[in-house]
Design an enzyme around this catalytic site. Structure first.
Site, short mmCIF file in Angstrom:
data_model
loop_
_atom_site.label_atom_id
_atom_site.label_comp_id
_atom_site.label_asym_id
_atom_site.label_seq_id
_atom_site.Cartn_x
_atom_site.Cartn_y
_atom_site.Cartn_z
N HIS A 22 15.54 -12.84 -46.83
CA HIS A 22 14.37 -13.70 -46.95
C HIS A 22 13.47 -13.28 -48.12
O HIS A 22 12.53 -14.01 -48.45
CB HIS A 22 13.55 -13.68 -45.66
N ASP B 188 22.31 -12.17 -35.54
CA ASP B 188 21.41 -12.90 -34.65
C ASP B 188 21.95 -14.28 -34.29
O ASP B 188 21.30 -15.01 -33.55
CB ASP B 188 20.01 -13.00 -35.24
N HIS C 23 19.57 -17.27 -39.66
CA HIS C 23 18.48 -17.84 -40.45
C HIS C 23 18.96 -18.10 -41.88
O HIS C 23 19.79 -17.35 -42.40
CB HIS C 23 17.28 -16.88 -40.49
N ASP D 152 24.03 -14.84 -41.26
CA ASP D 152 22.83 -14.66 -40.42
C ASP D 152 22.39 -16.05 -39.93
O ASP D 152 22.53 -17.05 -40.64
CB ASP D 152 21.73 -14.02 -41.26
N TYR E 271 18.79 -9.00 -33.21
CA TYR E 271 17.66 -8.52 -32.41
C TYR E 271 18.03 -8.25 -30.97
O TYR E 271 17.17 -7.96 -30.15
CB TYR E 271 16.51 -9.52 -32.54
#
Ligand SMILES: [Zn+2]
Length: 426
Positions: free
Chosen positions: A99, A229, A139, A137, A269
């Site tokens: 990110h 995740d 995201h 990932d 997570y």
């Protein structure tokens, strides 16, 4: 990972090495590095003020040091692979990086570890290094996309949730975003339209989109933004990917770039799910055969036989059973649509409803099949010109396939006329 065992990623990530990589490669972003460097001596109140400049960032006095180690570890892993000291490598690092954009932190990320490592590898190789970054990932890697969206030497493919306000939000992760300028076509976003994407969706995307496109790109180095995740049980992702699927995806990537593969840890997570997923990837990199993921709907007692449809699990909607068709009849329209290797179709429900058997296609079958012609605005290199064999350093000698002129296409075979054709019958 070498044949003799593991080389831990922390080896060789001295401050000077990582600093050279970050500052020299991203020199115009030096202000961002300097800002984070000053946080090591700031009191807690000032740390909160600096963190508030970014979205979803928390800083402690040791954050800068950890971020240095993370970026440096990724660089060390790439260096070892390009120098053929190891066949492949894993950088198990925190904080994550995908990110973090050019000159900005965000989403728990301070420096973009994968981007720094990719550009570090290109600088080691003299600039001419085609790098594939696969980001699985859950995201969208908005930072990585922004860094490379105008760069045709880096093919960025992201598999992520793209629904509403799911982080990082916005339209950056849309399948319509394909890069800019000279980099148009070198950004591919596969956006799931909601939660609960699982093994069939990810393996379908890998076999029908990622591998065919990557094969045409013919990367010389493959980096993976390996977040876990999307794994089943993660409290943020909401997806259903099983640990063996991460190992299987790693196995599928092993046929690219002569096996020069570096995994860099991103999100994850649920510590148990993250450890299991990473464990599967490590096993594959060390030579363990991949494990097939469990069936989505395991057969239950009382099923009428091998061909019987298992009952749907609770909370999962299945389409009505397709009518039985004869072998010669064409496939139904929706099935053809699901097989289309275009990013936009991956968001359609048809893709999620495809049988897992389609996604379970073996690597050999995928790599030998003819990928669908998918041409961006620039010329792709064909993987048939020679995928590099493993164990050769890119830094010592040019690989054998470089500079090899491809001859003109062979002339079409002349059709032999049938002896009877063209003659007048008596
Ligand atoms: Zn994530």
């Amino acid at each position: 990972m070498g044949r003799s065992g593991m080389q831990w990623g922390a080896v060789g990530c001295s401050g000077a090495q990582w600093g050279d990589a970050v500052v020299a490669v991203r020199g115009r972003r030096g202000a961002h590095v300097s800002l984070l460097a000053r946080t090591a001596a700031l009191p807690a109140r000032d740390l909160r003020a600096v963190a508030a400049r970014f979205d979803s960032v928390f800083l402690s006095p040791r954050s800068y040091e950890c971020a240095r180690l993370a970026a440096g570890t990724a660089c060390a892993a790439v260096s070892a692979v390009l120098r053929a000291q190891v066949r492949n490598a894993v950088a198990i690092v925190r904080p994550p990086g995908h990110h973090a954009g050019p000159g900005a932190a965000g989403g728990f990320c301070l420096f973009n570890n994968v981007a720094v490592a990719a550009q570090h590898g290109q600088s080691l190789a003299g600039g001419a290094l085609r790098v594939l970054i696969l980001d699985w990932d859950v995201h969208h890697g908005n930072g990585t996309q922004k860094i490379f969206e105008e760069d045709p030497s880096v093919l960025y493919i992201s598999l992520h949730r793209h629904d509403g306000s799911f982080f990082p939000g916005g339209s950056g992760g849309s399948p319509r975003r394909r890069g800019r300028g000279r980099g148009t076509g070198f950004t591919i976003n596969v956006g799931w339209g909601g939660p609960r994407a699982g093994d069939p969706e990810y393996l379908l995307a890998m076999t029908r989109l990622v591998l065919p496109v990557a094969c045409q790109f013919s990367p010389q180095l493959v980096l993976v933004s390996a977040g876990f995740d999307a794994g089943r049980g993660d409290p943020l992702g909401g997806c259903l990917v099983s640990p063996p699927t991460f190992g299987l995806m790693t196995h599928l990537l092993g046929g690219l770039a002569g096996g020069r593969l570096v995994l860099v840890l991103e999100g994850g997570y649920n510590l148990g799910a993250t450890a299991e997923g990473m464990g599967q990837c490590l096993g594959v990199l060390l030579g363990t055969p991949p494990v097939l993921p469990p069936p989505r709907h395991p057969p239950t007692r009382g099923a009428a036989g091998p061909g019987a449809e298992p009952p749907p699990a609770a909370g999962v909607e299945l389409p009505p059973p397709a009518p039985r068709r004869s072998p010669r009849s064409p496939p139904p329209r929706q099935q053809r649509a699901a097989m289309t290797s275009h990013a936009a179709t991956m968001t359609s429900p048809a893709a999620t409803m495809t049988s897992p058997a389609v996604a379970m296609t073996s690597r050999a079958a995928v790599m030998t099949s003819q990928p669908r012609p998918w041409t961006p605005s620039c010329a792709w290199r064909s993987c048939t010109s020679g995928t590099p064999r493993g164990g050769r350093s890119l830094l010592q000698a040019p690989p054998p396939w470089e500079g090899r002129a491809r001859g003109p296409p062979p002339p079409p075979a002349r059709r032999r006329r049938s002896p009877r054709r063209g003659r007048c019958s008596p």
